[in-house]
Design a protein around this motif. Structure first.
Motif, mmCIF file in Angstrom:
data_model
loop_
_atom_site.group_PDB
_atom_site.id
_atom_site.type_symbol
_atom_site.label_atom_id
_atom_site.label_comp_id
_atom_site.label_asym_id
_atom_site.label_seq_id
_atom_site.Cartn_x
_atom_site.Cartn_y
_atom_site.Cartn_z
ATOM 1 N N TYR A 135 5.711 -0.022 2.810
ATOM 2 C CA TYR A 135 5.882 0.172 1.369
ATOM 3 C C TYR A 135 7.156 0.956 1.068
ATOM 4 N N LYS B 256 10.301 -0.719 -0.964
ATOM 5 C CA LYS B 256 10.711 -0.068 -2.215
ATOM 6 C C LYS B 256 12.133 0.489 -2.086
ATOM 7 N N GLU C 100 12.050 7.269 -7.871
ATOM 8 C CA GLU C 100 11.456 5.924 -7.747
ATOM 9 C C GLU C 100 10.478 5.861 -6.570
ATOM 10 N N ILE D 149 5.983 5.439 -6.255
ATOM 11 C CA ILE D 149 5.764 4.127 -5.647
ATOM 12 C C ILE D 149 4.427 3.495 -6.048
#
Length: 136
Positions: free
Chosen positions: A109, A113, A130, A134
């Motif tokens: 992940y 991302k 950011e 997540i």
């Protein structure tokens, strides 16, 4: 060996992470060569590091913020470099994410991302925000 570049030990750690499982693609080898040039690693230093990579210590980051800063830098380097692309970027970054201390369950992940956020050409603070968000 004469003098060492500023990033000698950091580059040694990256090489150790990349080579330690023995499965290194030609793209990754090419990327390491290019990264060495970017970091000012001489040919002599590069050859020494490649031959002695197991001797370089890995110093994992201790805070989440440090991990994010490391991933920002690594993701930027890898996405800006044309010697490694696609799935090889993901594989390499997953190794790096584990090495800087992200839990194995989160690595896929974080890397996905990270690559998506870096494509937006954001600064480090925006990147960190950011990634912190997540799951939101």
């Amino acid at each position: 060996m004469k003098s060492e570049s500023t990033y000698h030990y950091q580059f040694g750690a990256v090489v150790k992470i990349t080579l330690r499982d023995g499965e290194v693609s030609e793209e990754e080898r090419s990327f390491l060569g290019h990264l060495a040039k970017i970091l000012g690693i001489s040919t002599e230093e590069y050859n020494h590091i490649i031959q002695n990579y197991l001797t370089y210590p890995l110093e994992p980051t201790t805070t989440h913020n440090e991990r994010l800063e490391s991933m920002y830098t690594l993701t930027k380097l890898i996405s800006d470099d044309k010697t490694i692309s696609g799935e090889q970027q993901t594989i390499w970054l997953e190794r790096m994410a584990k090495a800087v201390g992200f839990t194995p369950g989160n690595v896929k992940y974080i890397v996905a991302k990270s690559l998506a956020v870096i494509k937006k050409d954001v600064d480090q603070e925006t990147y960190k925000e950011e990634i912190r968000n997540i799951n939101k």
